[in-house]
Design a protein around this motif. Structure first.
Motif, short mmCIF file in Angstrom:
data_model
loop_
_atom_site.label_atom_id
_atom_site.label_comp_id
_atom_site.label_asym_id
_atom_site.label_seq_id
_atom_site.Cartn_x
_atom_site.Cartn_y
_atom_site.Cartn_z
N GLY A 213 -7.45 11.98 -2.99
CA GLY A 213 -8.02 10.89 -3.78
C GLY A 213 -7.52 10.85 -5.21
O GLY A 213 -6.87 11.78 -5.69
N LEU A 214 -7.83 9.72 -5.87
CA LEU A 214 -7.50 9.52 -7.27
C LEU A 214 -8.77 9.22 -8.05
O LEU A 214 -9.70 8.59 -7.54
N TYR A 295 -2.72 13.58 -15.19
CA TYR A 295 -1.58 12.89 -15.79
C TYR A 295 -2.08 11.86 -16.81
O TYR A 295 -3.16 11.28 -16.64
N GLU A 296 -1.26 11.63 -17.83
CA GLU A 296 -1.59 10.66 -18.87
C GLU A 296 -1.07 9.28 -18.47
O GLU A 296 0.13 9.09 -18.27
N LEU A 297 -1.99 8.30 -18.31
CA LEU A 297 -1.59 6.96 -17.91
C LEU A 297 -0.87 6.23 -19.04
O LEU A 297 -1.17 6.46 -20.22
N SER A 298 0.04 5.34 -18.65
CA SER A 298 0.78 4.57 -19.67
C SER A 298 0.44 3.08 -19.60
O SER A 298 0.92 2.30 -20.41
N GLY A 299 -0.38 2.67 -18.61
CA GLY A 299 -0.74 1.25 -18.49
C GLY A 299 -1.76 1.06 -17.39
O GLY A 299 -2.50 1.99 -17.04
N LYS A 300 -1.80 -0.16 -16.82
CA LYS A 300 -2.78 -0.48 -15.79
C LYS A 300 -2.15 -0.63 -14.40
O LYS A 300 -2.85 -0.81 -13.41
N GLU A 301 -0.82 -0.57 -14.32
CA GLU A 301 -0.15 -0.81 -13.05
C GLU A 301 -0.42 0.32 -12.05
O GLU A 301 -0.87 1.40 -12.42
N SER A 302 -0.12 0.02 -10.78
CA SER A 302 -0.23 1.04 -9.74
C SER A 302 0.81 2.14 -9.97
O SER A 302 1.78 1.96 -10.71
N LEU A 303 0.62 3.27 -9.33
CA LEU A 303 1.51 4.42 -9.51
C LEU A 303 2.45 4.57 -8.31
O LEU A 303 2.11 4.19 -7.19
N GLN A 304 3.59 5.15 -8.56
CA GLN A 304 4.55 5.47 -7.51
C GLN A 304 4.67 6.99 -7.43
O GLN A 304 5.08 7.63 -8.39
N LEU A 305 4.27 7.55 -6.31
CA LEU A 305 4.41 8.98 -6.07
C LEU A 305 5.70 9.21 -5.31
O LEU A 305 5.85 8.79 -4.16
N GLN A 306 6.67 9.87 -5.94
CA GLN A 306 7.98 10.10 -5.33
C GLN A 306 8.16 11.58 -5.05
O GLN A 306 7.92 12.43 -5.92
N GLN A 316 8.79 8.94 1.63
CA GLN A 316 9.29 9.65 0.46
C GLN A 316 8.73 9.07 -0.83
O GLN A 316 8.78 9.70 -1.88
N VAL A 317 8.20 7.86 -0.74
CA VAL A 317 7.56 7.20 -1.89
C VAL A 317 6.26 6.58 -1.44
O VAL A 317 6.21 5.89 -0.42
N TYR A 318 5.18 6.84 -2.20
CA TYR A 318 3.87 6.28 -1.89
C TYR A 318 3.37 5.48 -3.10
O TYR A 318 3.57 5.88 -4.25
N THR A 319 2.70 4.37 -2.83
CA THR A 319 2.06 3.59 -3.89
C THR A 319 0.59 4.02 -3.99
O THR A 319 -0.13 4.03 -2.99
N LEU A 320 0.16 4.37 -5.18
CA LEU A 320 -1.21 4.80 -5.43
C LEU A 320 -1.89 3.81 -6.36
O LEU A 320 -1.37 3.51 -7.44
N LEU A 321 -3.03 3.31 -5.95
CA LEU A 321 -3.78 2.34 -6.76
C LEU A 321 -4.67 3.08 -7.75
O LEU A 321 -5.48 3.92 -7.34
N VAL A 322 -4.53 2.78 -9.02
CA VAL A 322 -5.36 3.42 -10.04
C VAL A 322 -6.78 2.88 -9.93
O VAL A 322 -6.98 1.66 -9.87
N PRO A 323 -7.81 3.72 -9.85
CA PRO A 323 -9.19 3.26 -9.72
C PRO A 323 -9.59 2.34 -10.89
O PRO A 323 -9.19 2.60 -12.02
#
Length: 323
Positions: A213-214, A295-306, A316-323
């Motif tokens: 989870g996030l 981790y320190e966020l830099s904006g509001k966009e979703s994250l890419q876990l590589q 090999q790459v996952y998209t993670l939605l920031v809560p």
């Protein structure tokens, strides 16, 4: 006659004192109800303890209940698990060893452990010293194996002059715990939902990680942090540090690589503090531990876990939605 009168007064005073002592209930009268994994439990809080409305902010999203003591800087939270998720065999010794390792004890036996029954249910109690919000505190951890599930209580008790009396109230509270219902259909749906949100990755002959989870929390200087929660199993022949798997991933927000962060100085979440500490502890071969990366966020966009080379996973790459 005077001596007899004094004697009668003494007996009366002792009787009144005894009755007053018996009238002091160690628990609150109101029954609390908690639910999770298709299970329902009831229990009564220790005297003077009250339910928290924002307990998930302090103890994490897995907590199903949280409360605070009205007379000290003490708190508690409750977790519920399906019975299949907690290995009952050797649970006491295994948990005692893990708690000793996490909290700086040289020997597992230095962590107090008691195996007993509560309302005909197998129960374990562990007591140890730990650090909460940079302060030394007593921790009382209870685990009850009921017919269909496992319920765990973690009490953090202030290390003050009343801690011995406080634990008597806490013990009395645990004696009231009962499983009152179980819905297998709800349990199956919750398990399916949780499994669908998990990401599993593996470094062969080294470790296996499940990202569960996030979450978000406030960092220092008004910065926002994202918490990546995980469980890690050591598949190596040697001892490893769980958080070392962070070297096998990169997390980006847009085109920017996120920087690892530390626990904020004003952190109030006992759970996050413990999970970060878990990641820095030594993990023996074949053992599993739960931790969190910040981790320190830099904006509001979703994250890419590589994932880096050498890491096996479905993607090999996952998209993670920031809560």
């Amino acid at each position: 006659m005077k001596k007899k009168w004094n004697y009668l007064c003494l007996i009366l005073a002792i009787s009144v004192s005894f009755l007053a002592g018996c009238s002091k209930e160690p628990i609150e009268k109101q029954k609390e109800t908690v639910e999770g994994s298709g299970l329902t439990y009831t229990f009564q809080l220790p005297k003077y303890w009250k339910k928290q409305e924002n307990f998930t902010e302090q103890y994490g999203k897995q907590a199903v209940f949280g409360a605070q003591d009205g007379k000290s800087n003490s708190g508690m939270f409750v977790l519920i698990f399906p019975k299949k998720d907690v290995e009952e065999k050797e649970f006491g010794k295994r948990t005692q060893s893990e708690l000793a390792n996490r909290n700086g004890y040289k020997k597992a036996e230095d962590v107090y452990m008691k195996e007993y029954t509560v309302n005909k249910q197998k129960a374990f109690k562990f007591t140890f010293e730990t650090t909460v919000a940079s302060k030394r505190s007593w921790a009382h951890f209870y685990c009850l194996f009921t017919e269909n599930g496992v319920i765990q209580f973690m009490f953090y008790s202030a290390n003050d002059t009343s801690y011995k009396d406080r634990v008597k109230l806490i013990d009395a509270s645990i004696e009231t715990v009962k499983q009152t219902a179980y819905d297998a259909e709800v349990a199956a749906k919750e398990a399916e939902k949780e499994h669908g949100q998990e990401i599993t990755l593996e470094k062969k002959d080294h470790y296996r990680v499940m990202i569960t989870g996030l979450g978000k929390m406030s960092g220092d200087d008004e910065k926002e942090l994202v918490m990546l929660r995980y469980t890690l199993t050591n598949q190596d022949k040697d001892v490893i540090q769980p958080a070392s798997w962070e070297e096998s991933i990169q997390i980006k927000q847009g085109s920017q690589l996120l920087k690892p962060a530390s626990i904020p100085k004003k952190n109030t979440s006992y759970e996050v503090e413990e999970l970060v500490r878990n990641g820095m502890s030594n993990l023996e071969p074949n053992q599993t531990i739960e931790g969190v990366l910040l981790y320190e966020l830099s904006g509001k966009e979703s994250l890419q876990l590589q994932l880096n080379e050498g890491i096996d996973s479905k993607e090999q790459v996952y998209t993670l939605l920031v809560p």
